[in-house]
Design a protein around this motif. Structure first.
Motif, short mmCIF file in Angstrom:
data_model
loop_
_atom_site.label_atom_id
_atom_site.label_comp_id
_atom_site.label_asym_id
_atom_site.label_seq_id
_atom_site.Cartn_x
_atom_site.Cartn_y
_atom_site.Cartn_z
N PHE A 202 0.85 -1.01 -0.11
CA PHE A 202 -0.06 0.02 0.18
C PHE A 202 0.95 1.32 -0.10
O PHE A 202 0.36 1.65 0.94
N ALA A 205 4.04 3.39 2.38
CA ALA A 205 3.86 2.54 2.92
C ALA A 205 4.70 1.28 2.08
O ALA A 205 4.39 0.74 0.99
N PHE A 206 6.26 0.91 2.52
CA PHE A 206 6.44 -0.12 2.42
C PHE A 206 7.54 0.22 1.03
O PHE A 206 7.60 -0.90 -0.01
N ARG A 218 6.45 -5.15 10.79
CA ARG A 218 5.95 -3.27 11.32
C ARG A 218 4.66 -4.37 12.22
O ARG A 218 3.68 -3.27 13.10
N GLY A 219 4.07 -5.25 11.93
CA GLY A 219 2.95 -5.60 12.42
C GLY A 219 1.61 -4.99 11.59
O GLY A 219 0.63 -4.92 12.42
N LYS A 221 -2.15 -4.31 10.33
CA LYS A 221 -3.92 -5.01 10.50
C LYS A 221 -4.33 -5.30 8.70
O LYS A 221 -5.12 -6.29 9.09
N LEU A 222 -3.34 -4.43 8.05
CA LEU A 222 -3.82 -4.64 6.65
C LEU A 222 -3.10 -4.77 5.68
O LEU A 222 -1.77 -3.87 5.96
N ARG A 246 -7.20 -7.37 5.06
CA ARG A 246 -7.09 -7.63 6.11
C ARG A 246 -6.27 -8.65 6.89
O ARG A 246 -6.62 -9.69 6.21
N PHE D 202 -2.46 5.37 7.36
CA PHE D 202 -2.56 4.42 7.02
C PHE D 202 -0.82 3.85 7.85
O PHE D 202 0.12 3.75 6.72
N LEU D 203 -0.65 4.52 9.08
CA LEU D 203 0.61 3.67 8.84
C LEU D 203 1.39 2.46 8.81
O LEU D 203 0.46 1.11 8.60
N PRO D 204 2.81 2.69 8.51
CA PRO D 204 3.62 3.16 8.79
C PRO D 204 3.34 4.11 6.77
O PRO D 204 4.42 5.38 7.42
N ASP D 235 4.59 7.51 16.56
CA ASP D 235 3.72 6.51 15.11
C ASP D 235 4.78 5.54 15.03
O ASP D 235 4.17 4.58 14.48
N GLU D 236 5.70 4.51 16.45
CA GLU D 236 6.46 3.78 15.66
C GLU D 236 5.91 2.72 16.80
O GLU D 236 5.71 1.15 16.78
N GLY D 237 4.49 2.51 17.53
CA GLY D 237 4.16 1.61 18.53
C GLY D 237 3.48 0.71 18.46
O GLY D 237 3.22 0.54 16.97
N ILE D 239 0.57 -1.64 16.64
CA ILE D 239 -0.11 -1.65 16.18
C ILE D 239 -1.59 -2.72 17.09
O ILE D 239 -1.16 -3.63 16.68
N ILE D 240 -2.43 -1.95 16.39
CA ILE D 240 -3.98 -2.34 17.06
C ILE D 240 -4.80 -2.85 16.42
O ILE D 240 -5.63 -3.97 16.24
N GLU D 241 -5.01 -1.56 15.68
CA GLU D 241 -5.92 -1.66 14.42
C GLU D 241 -5.92 -0.78 13.83
O GLU D 241 -5.57 0.20 13.59
N GLN D 242 -6.48 -0.78 12.76
CA GLN D 242 -6.20 0.19 11.20
C GLN D 242 -7.68 -0.59 9.90
O GLN D 242 -7.90 -1.89 10.02
N ASN D 285 7.26 -5.70 19.38
CA ASN D 285 6.59 -4.49 19.08
C ASN D 285 5.31 -4.49 17.92
O ASN D 285 4.52 -3.86 17.27
N HIS D 286 4.04 -5.78 18.21
CA HIS D 286 3.58 -6.13 18.05
C HIS D 286 2.69 -7.03 18.40
O HIS D 286 2.49 -6.72 19.86
N THR D 287 1.30 -6.51 17.91
CA THR D 287 0.14 -7.43 19.10
C THR D 287 -0.60 -8.04 18.42
O THR D 287 -0.64 -8.40 17.84
#
Lengths: 290, 290, 290, 290
Positions: A202, A205-206, A218-219, A221-222, A246, D202-204, D235-237, D239-242, D285-287
Motif C-alpha cells: 500500500f 508504505a513499504f 511492522r505488525g 493489520k492490513l 485484512r 494508514f501507518l507506516p 508513530d512507531e508503537g 499497532i492494534i487496529e487499522q 512491537n507487535h500485538t
C-alpha cells in the motif's frame, strides 16, 4: 463495465485536459453536435473552480466515424486551441496493443490473460516477455506469443535493448506483471509508451524490496497493493488504483505474500482496464480516474 | 464532499430527466452559457443509448443567481420542453429543511444531528418528532426543537394528523431515523415531500420485522442496512444506499443488532447527504445517484 | 493460511461437537497430553454457556502419528463418549479428494484449479465432471481428468447415475463450480459426501434463478455471492461464506454478472479451502467456521 | 460483542504469555478445572511451533470468584512459573478505568463517550482532560468530569505534571482521542499505564504531521487510520487496529480529513474495546489480538 468491441463501432473517446475556463463544456458539446456526434457519456472534473485544471472524458457515437475523424480533429485543434486545452481522440473500436513483462510469478500475468480471453479487457496482447521460462507454456496456451529475454548480471542494457526491439512500434502500453527488474531511465524514455506497474504494498508504505516482510515486521493489520505509472523515481509514479486485505498476527510473511497476490491481481487488472478504456488522465504526479 | 454553505453562494443545481435524444448535453450547456452560468460539475447517464432515459446533474456558478433565476427558469421551460424533459433547479445556498422522526433508538438520530453540527449535511433541522421522550434532552442540547407525539393503540390516525400538522409547509423532506411506526398511504400522500427510511437489513433479504433475528436464524456471514425512499409498499421503495458488515457464528442476535447499528447510521447518513445535495434522482423504483 | 502438505506430516485435526459441559477443554487437553500430542492451535466455541452446544477444533503434532492413531481413537471414543460428544480425527498430511462439477462457466472452475496448482488448497482433484465440453482442454492442461456427462431432457436420472458411478468411493467432497443442474435428493443421499455450492447472490436475497437480473430490477447497490452446503432445500443449506461488491445504477444486468463472477470465485475458493482444512462444522442449518 | 457488565459476574480473564512448550494448554485447563473454573472461551496462538512464543486468552466462569482469586493466583504462580510463563488474571466484572485526553476535535471523543453510554465499552470514564475547552459542555452532558489543562509554549512539563497528578492512581489506561500534543518519555514512563493513540493515516505511510495533506499530495486512492500503543518512538508503537476508506481525485485535502474522521473514530473505538476486554497482548512491537 464489460466491453464488447463490436458494440463500440463508431464510438470515440475524447479526453480534454488543460487550464479551466468558463464555457468549455458548452464548446465541446457544440463541437460534437455540429460534427454529428451524440454524447453517450460525459465525465468532467475541475480541481479548482478559480483557475485550476480542467479534465473531461466524453464518449460519443458518430455514424461513419472513421471518415469523420479528420474533420473532427481539425475542429478540435481550432476550437480547443483557443482555450489552450490539450486533447486526444481515440476510436473505441480499435483495441490498444498491450505487452506484458513478467518474471516467475504467474498470478498477475494469468489473471490479465484470462480476463482478456473473457472479453473484459479492450486490448490485444501481441506478446508476453519474461526473464524466465516457467510461464511460457501457460502463455502460449492462450494463443499469445511468448519471448524469453534473460536478464543476468549487473549490466541490464543488453536485455533492455532486446526488449525495446520487440516493443517499439508494436505496442501502445506495457504492463509489468510482477516483473522483478528495475527499468532504466533510458529504457523508459526509449519505448515512448506508458508503463503500468503493480507494487506489492500500500504505497507509500513499504517502498522498495520485500514489502511483505516489512509489513510483518511492522505488525500492520492490513496489507495492500498499488498500481501506478512507472517513472524514473522508483515506486513514486502516479497511482492509478490501490486496495487492501485484512490480516492478523497469525499470518506469517509468506501468508501475507499469498493473500497479497489476490489483491495484486485485482488492483492491476482494474488499473489496466481503466487505462485501456481511456479512463485515466495523468496530471503531474496524480491521476484523474473517470 | 464537505459542504460549506457560504461557498455555495450563487451556485445552482440543475437536474434534468426524461427521454434520451441526441443533443441534450449541448442544449443544456448552451443554455447555461447564454445565461452566464459557468459549469462547476456535470454528471450524466443514459440507461440505454437507443431510446432510453436520460439523467443529468449540473452544478453551475452564476454571479447574481437570485435575480437571474426567473430568466433561467423561463429558458429551461422553453428549451427543455422541446426535448420533453423534466427539470428542477435549486439554489445550492439554500439548505433543505429536514425533519427527523424517531422512536427510542438514538444511534441514527444522534449521528444525523452530530453530522449536521459539523457542517457536513447541507440542511436545516426545524424539528425532531418522536413517539417516545427518551431522546428529548439530547435533541434539545443540539438546539433542535423536539416534539413528542405518542402513538398508542391500533388507530394511528390521530398521531399521524398531529405529525402532519407539524410537518406540512415546514419541511422539504422527512427522515425516519429508526422510527418504528408504519406510515399510512394517506400520511405519505398528505405530506407531499420525500420520506427516507433506514431498514436494518440488506434488502431485499429479511423484509419486515426483526431482521437481525432472522439473519441469525439463517446463519448469514454478513449483515447489512438499506436506506430507501418510502412508498406505500413496505420495504419496497427505491434504494438509495446499502452497506454490510462481517459477522460470525459467534455473534448472537443482540450482537448483530449492536454491530448493525453502526452500519445503519453510516448508510442513512450517506443517503441523507446525497438527497440533500440533489444527487439522487428517482426513476421508477430505482435511483440514479450522482 | 497457505498449506504446505510436507509441513503437515504427523499433524492431526480433531473436531469435537456436542452438548456443552464443564471440563471438556481440560479433558481433551489431558487426552492429547497422555497420547503425546502437542497442541499447535485450538479454537473453541460454546453457543450458550448454560446448556448449549460445544464446538472445538484442535490441531496437534504427534511424532509417529500414523501408528498412534488407533490408540488415540480408542481413547477419544472412551473419553468423549462419557461427555456424549461426537468427534472426527483427520490426518492433516492426507489431502481430501475433491471432485468439481461444472457447466459452461469457467471462472469458478479455473480459480480452484489454479489455487490448487499454487499449493493453496490442501486437496487432490481426481476429476472434473461437466455437462458441457468447452472447459475440457483447460482442465486437462492442469493435469486433471475431465469427464463429460451430458444432461439433456427432463429426466436427469441417467446422468446422475453416471456421475454417481464416477464419484462414489473416489472423492471426499464435491464442489459445484457454477454447475447449472439441480441435483435430486436421491443423488445427494446416494453420494454420501458433502456437496458445496456457490450461489450467485447474497442469500437469502434473490433465491432461485437469474439473481443478477432480479438484482438489477430491485436496484440494489451491492451484489453478492454465497457458498453453502447443498441440501434438498434449494438455496437453503448452511452458509459457509458470503461477500459483496459495490455496484451503481450505471451497471446493466450483464455488468452485474461480470462483476459478480469475481465475487463468486473468491467466495467459493475460501469456502472450499476452509472445508478442506476441517475448519467448518455443520450444526443444524448453520456453520461454525474456525 | 456487546458487553453487559452484570452478565460478567464471576467471570475472569486469564492471559498467558511466554516461551512455547508442549503441554501448556493441558496445564492451564487442568489448573482451571481443579479450581472449579469452567472455560467459556479460549483463544491460543503460537508464533512458531518450534520454540517460539505462546499466547493464550481464557475466559472462565467460577462461582464465588472473588473469594477464590487468591488460591487461583497462587496456583498460577506455581504452575505457570514452572513453564517460565507470564500471566495476568482480571475479574471481568470490574470495568477498567479509562481517561481520555483530547484537543479541539470532538469526533473520536464523542464516539467513545457515546459507545460507553450504550454499554458497549466495558470501562468507567473517571475523566476527560483537554488542552482546550470547546468540548467541556458536551463531555459533562454525559455525566463525565472534564478538566482543562492548557498546554501553551514550548515547555510542556508543567502541563504534563498537572495531567499526571490527575491520572496517577485513578486510571488503568489512557486514550489519546486526537490529542494534539506529543507526550514526553518522562510522562509515558511516569503514568505507568498503557496509552492508546489514533493516528490519522494508514501507518507506516504518512508518519508525522498533516497526513491528509501528504495523502492528497501523493495521490493515494485510499486513506486510513491506525490505533496503536504509544511508545517513545513517535508513530512507531505496536499497532492494534487499522482501517481504510476509498477516496478519489475529486476529494480535496479537507475532504480527506472529513472522511478520515469516520475511519478514525471506528478504528479507535475497536482498539479501545479490545484493550478493555483484555483481547490485546503486546509482544515486542507487535500485538496479538484475540
Amino acid at each position: 463495465m464489460a466491453i464488447h468491441q463490436e458494440s463500440l463501432r463508431d464510438h470515440a473517446c475524447l479526453i480534454v485536459h488543460g487550464p479551466d475556463r468558463p464555457g468549455i463544456v458548452a464548446a465541446v458539446a457544440a463541437l460534437l453536435t455540429r460534427n454529428e456526434g451524440n454524447i453517450v457519456s460525459l465525465d468532467q472534473y475541475s480541481d479548482d473552480a478559480n483557475g485550476g485544471a480542467y479534465f473531461q472524458r466524453v464518449v460519443f457515437h458518430r455514424p461513419g466515424l472513421t471518415g469523420a475523424i479528420p474533420a473532427i480533429e481539425a475542429d478540435l485543434t481550432k476550437t480547443l486551441g483557443e482555450f489552450g486545452l490539450e486533447w486526444t481522440l481515440t476510436d473505441q473500436s480499435i483495441p490498444k496493443r498491450m505487452a506484458i513483462l513478467a518474471s516467475t510469478s504467474d498470478h498477475c500475468l494469468l489473471e490479465l490473460l484470462w480476463r482478456h480471453r473473457r472479453g473484459e479487457l479492450p486490448v490485444t496482447i501481441p506478446m508476453v516477455i519474461s526473464n524466465h521460462t516457467n510461464t511460457a507454456e501457460d502463455v502460449r496456451s492462450f494463443g499469445i506469443p511468448f519471448f524469453h529475454v534473460p536478464s543476468q548480471g549487473a549490466d541490464k542494457s543488453a536485455a533492455e535493448s532486446e526488449i525495446m526491439k520487440l516493443l517499439i512500434g508494436n505496442v501502445d502500453f506495457v504492463v509489468l506483471a510482477r516483473y522483478m527488474q528495475i527499468l532504466s531511465p533510458d529504457f523508459l524514455d526509449g519505448i515512448g509508451v506508458p508503463v503500468i506497474n503493480i507494487h506489492h504494498s500500500f504505497l507509500p508504505a513499504f517502498i522498495g524490496a520485500a514489502p511483505y516482510r516489512k509489513a510483518k515486521e511492522r505488525g500492520v493489520k492490513l496489507i495492500g497493493a498499488t498500481s501506478h505509472y512507472v517513472t524514473t523515481d522508483l515506486d513514486e509514479g502516479p497511482i492509478i488504483e490501490q486496495d487492501v486485505a485484512r490480516v492478523t498476527h497469525a499470518h506469517s510473511a509468506p501468508d501475507l505474500q499469498a493473500r497479497g497476490a489476490y489483491v495484486e491481481r485485482a488492483v492491476l487488472s482494474r488499473a489496466v482496464q481503466w487505462h485501456a478504456e481511456d479512463r485515466v488522465i495523468r496530471h503531474g504526479n496524480h491521476t484523474i480516474v473517470f
